[in-house]
Design a protein around this motif. Structure first.
Motif, PDB file in Angstrom:
ATOM      1  N   UNK A 116      36.906  32.446   1.409  1.00 31.49           N
ATOM      2  CA  UNK A 116      35.858  32.878   0.738  1.00 31.49           C
ATOM      3  C   UNK A 116      36.237  34.024  -0.206  1.00 31.49           C
ATOM      4  N   UNK A 117      35.589  33.800  -1.464  1.00 34.16           N
ATOM      5  CA  UNK A 117      36.023  34.986  -2.459  1.00 34.16           C
ATOM      6  C   UNK A 117      34.885  35.719  -2.855  1.00 34.16           C
ATOM      7  N   UNK A 118      35.027  37.169  -2.913  1.00 34.96           N
ATOM      8  CA  UNK A 118      33.735  38.028  -3.016  1.00 34.96           C
ATOM      9  C   UNK A 118      34.096  39.063  -4.246  1.00 34.96           C
ATOM     10  N   UNK A 119      33.078  39.569  -4.852  1.00 32.84           N
ATOM     11  CA  UNK A 119      33.077  40.632  -5.994  1.00 32.84           C
ATOM     12  C   UNK A 119      32.476  41.637  -5.333  1.00 32.84           C
ATOM     13  N   UNK A 120      33.236  42.961  -5.200  1.00 33.00           N
ATOM     14  CA  UNK A 120      32.482  44.135  -4.741  1.00 33.00           C
ATOM     15  C   UNK A 120      31.570  44.632  -5.926  1.00 33.00           C
ATOM     16  N   UNK A 121      30.211  44.977  -5.694  1.00 32.19           N
ATOM     17  CA  UNK A 121      29.406  45.456  -6.625  1.00 32.19           C
ATOM     18  C   UNK A 121      28.599  46.561  -6.113  1.00 32.19           C
ATOM     19  N   UNK A 122      28.299  47.513  -6.782  1.00 36.56           N
ATOM     20  CA  UNK A 122      27.250  48.644  -6.484  1.00 36.56           C
ATOM     21  C   UNK A 122      25.843  47.998  -6.584  1.00 36.56           C
ATOM     22  N   UNK A 123      25.072  48.912  -5.654  1.00 35.63           N
ATOM     23  CA  UNK A 123      23.760  48.344  -5.526  1.00 35.63           C
ATOM     24  C   UNK A 123      23.129  48.447  -6.668  1.00 35.63           C
ATOM     25  N   UNK A 124      23.295  49.494  -7.674  1.00 29.71           N
ATOM     26  CA  UNK A 124      22.610  49.567  -8.916  1.00 29.71           C
ATOM     27  C   UNK A 124      23.028  48.409  -9.956  1.00 29.71           C
ATOM     28  N   UNK A 125      24.014  48.250  -9.972  1.00 25.25           N
ATOM     29  CA  UNK A 125      24.771  47.001 -10.798  1.00 25.25           C
ATOM     30  C   UNK A 125      24.076  45.844 -10.231  1.00 25.25           C
ATOM     31  N   UNK A 126      24.242  45.370  -8.947  1.00 27.37           N
ATOM     32  CA  UNK A 126      23.431  44.274  -8.464  1.00 27.37           C
ATOM     33  C   UNK A 126      22.128  44.030  -8.935  1.00 27.37           C
ATOM     34  N   UNK A 127      21.366  45.204  -8.772  1.00 23.78           N
ATOM     35  CA  UNK A 127      19.869  44.953  -9.252  1.00 23.78           C
ATOM     36  C   UNK A 127      19.782  44.888 -10.664  1.00 23.78           C
ATOM     37  N   UNK A 128      20.692  45.366 -11.318  1.00 23.98           N
ATOM     38  CA  UNK A 128      20.709  45.171 -13.137  1.00 23.98           C
ATOM     39  C   UNK A 128      20.967  43.635 -13.092  1.00 23.98           C
ATOM     40  N   UNK A 129      22.108  43.374 -12.491  1.00 22.73           N
ATOM     41  CA  UNK A 129      22.503  41.837 -12.785  1.00 22.73           C
ATOM     42  C   UNK A 129      21.491  41.076 -12.477  1.00 22.73           C
ATOM     43  N   UNK A 130      20.811  40.978 -11.440  1.00 23.60           N
ATOM     44  CA  UNK A 130      19.694  40.082 -10.715  1.00 23.60           C
ATOM     45  C   UNK A 130      18.440  40.351 -11.678  1.00 23.60           C
ATOM     46  N   UNK A 131      18.307  41.239 -12.217  1.00 28.30           N
ATOM     47  CA  UNK A 131      17.044  41.568 -13.125  1.00 28.30           C
ATOM     48  C   UNK A 131      17.343  40.886 -14.453  1.00 28.30           C
ATOM     49  N   UNK A 132      18.569  40.726 -14.975  1.00 30.86           N
ATOM     50  CA  UNK A 132      18.775  40.220 -16.212  1.00 30.86           C
ATOM     51  C   UNK A 132      18.883  38.788 -16.109  1.00 30.86           C
ATOM     52  N   UNK A 133      19.332  38.297 -14.905  1.00 31.41           N
ATOM     53  CA  UNK A 133      19.400  36.867 -14.789  1.00 31.41           C
ATOM     54  C   UNK A 133      17.951  36.219 -14.604  1.00 31.41           C
ATOM     55  N   UNK A 134      17.039  36.830 -13.760  1.00 31.91           N
ATOM     56  CA  UNK A 134      16.041  36.608 -13.621  1.00 31.91           C
ATOM     57  C   UNK A 134      14.836  36.671 -14.809  1.00 31.91           C
ATOM     58  N   UNK A 135      14.976  37.708 -15.542  1.00 30.94           N
ATOM     59  CA  UNK A 135      14.307  37.888 -16.945  1.00 30.94           C
ATOM     60  C   UNK A 135      14.547  36.826 -17.900  1.00 30.94           C
ATOM     61  N   UNK A 136      15.620  36.379 -17.778  1.00 33.83           N
ATOM     62  CA  UNK A 136      16.249  35.214 -18.851  1.00 33.83           C
ATOM     63  C   UNK A 136      15.784  33.914 -18.403  1.00 33.83           C
ATOM     64  N   UNK A 137      15.094  33.756 -17.280  1.00 33.21           N
ATOM     65  CA  UNK A 137      15.025  32.365 -16.655  1.00 33.21           C
ATOM     66  C   UNK A 137      13.468  31.893 -17.221  1.00 33.21           C
ATOM     67  N   UNK A 138      13.466  30.740 -17.929  1.00 32.33           N
ATOM     68  CA  UNK A 138      12.169  30.159 -18.278  1.00 32.33           C
ATOM     69  C   UNK A 138      11.256  31.131 -19.054  1.00 32.33           C
TER      70      UNK A 138
END
Length: 210
Positions: free
Chosen positions: A1-23
């Motif tokens: 298993x490979x993981x990438x540590x991420x801060x809670x704030x950055x996780x929210x930012x990355x997920x938000x941008x991914x979702x907002x760019x969908x369809x």
């Protein structure tokens, strides 16, 4: 298993941008899936503000408001892990009242809650009109593997050892259901995004489940 540590704030930012760019222009149905100890509701709540800042309307819904009545959930007793896995969530109601109306060409008319499990009665909520381009954020446990039509799925993964350690004694009877979920739904490989949440203060993206 490979993981990438991420801060809670950055996780929210990355997920938000991914979702907002969908369809763009269409509804986006997002599942934030995980055991209660992984706090899927907290992550779903944290996504609301950033998504709105990115120009998306948001509707928050919780799967706990679509549980079946006590008579059905407790038919085989209050502590049956198979019933918890198979019978507690009203998947049909969730599909009919929330997810299907947000299909392409759907009505957009959603019932945000159906059943108050604490009082064991209908919530009597009113339907809401969800504008085109809005994001549905649905949190809950054991959501995947039910053929529910989500556009983005986020699974908050907790190892068996961490889940056993962090689950309260009164809820320990649910642990076999989560073990079964890992085997049958295989969320590590079926979810679009998997976040390791053994410690919610130190999340990590699972980039390769191995």
């Amino acid at each position: 298993m490979r993981v990438r540590p991420i801060s809670a704030d950055l996780l929210v930012a990355e997920l938000s941008e991914r979702v907002a760019s969908t369809l763009p222009g269409e509804w986006v149905r997002v599942a934030v899936d995980g055991a209660d100890v992984a706090e899927p509701g907290a992550l779903a709540d944290a996504l609301v503000g950033p998504l709105r800042e990115l120009g998306r309307d948001v509707l928050r819904v919780s799967a706990r408001d679509f549980l079946r009545p006590d008579s059905l959930r407790y038919e085989f007793g209050r502590h049956d892990p198979d019933a918890f896995y198979d019978d507690w969530l009203d998947s049909g109601g969730l599909l009919r009242e929330v997810l299907a109306p947000l299909d392409p060409g759907g009505t957009g008319k959603v019932l945000p809650s159906l059943w108050d499990s604490a009082r064991d009665r209908a919530t009597r909520a009113r339907y809401v009109d969800v504008p085109a381009g809005a994001v549905l954020l649905l949190d809950g446990a054991l959501l995947l593997g039910r053929w529910l039509p989500f556009d983005v799925t986020v699974h908050l993964s907790v190892s068996a050892a961490a889940l056993a350690r962090r689950t309260s004694r009164e809820d320990a009877w649910t642990l076999p259901a989560f073990e079964r979920y890992e085997q049958e739904a295989d969320p590590l490989r079926t979810a679009d995004v998997v976040v390791k949440m053994d410690d919610p203060r130190r999340p990590a993206l699972i980039v390769d489940p191995g």
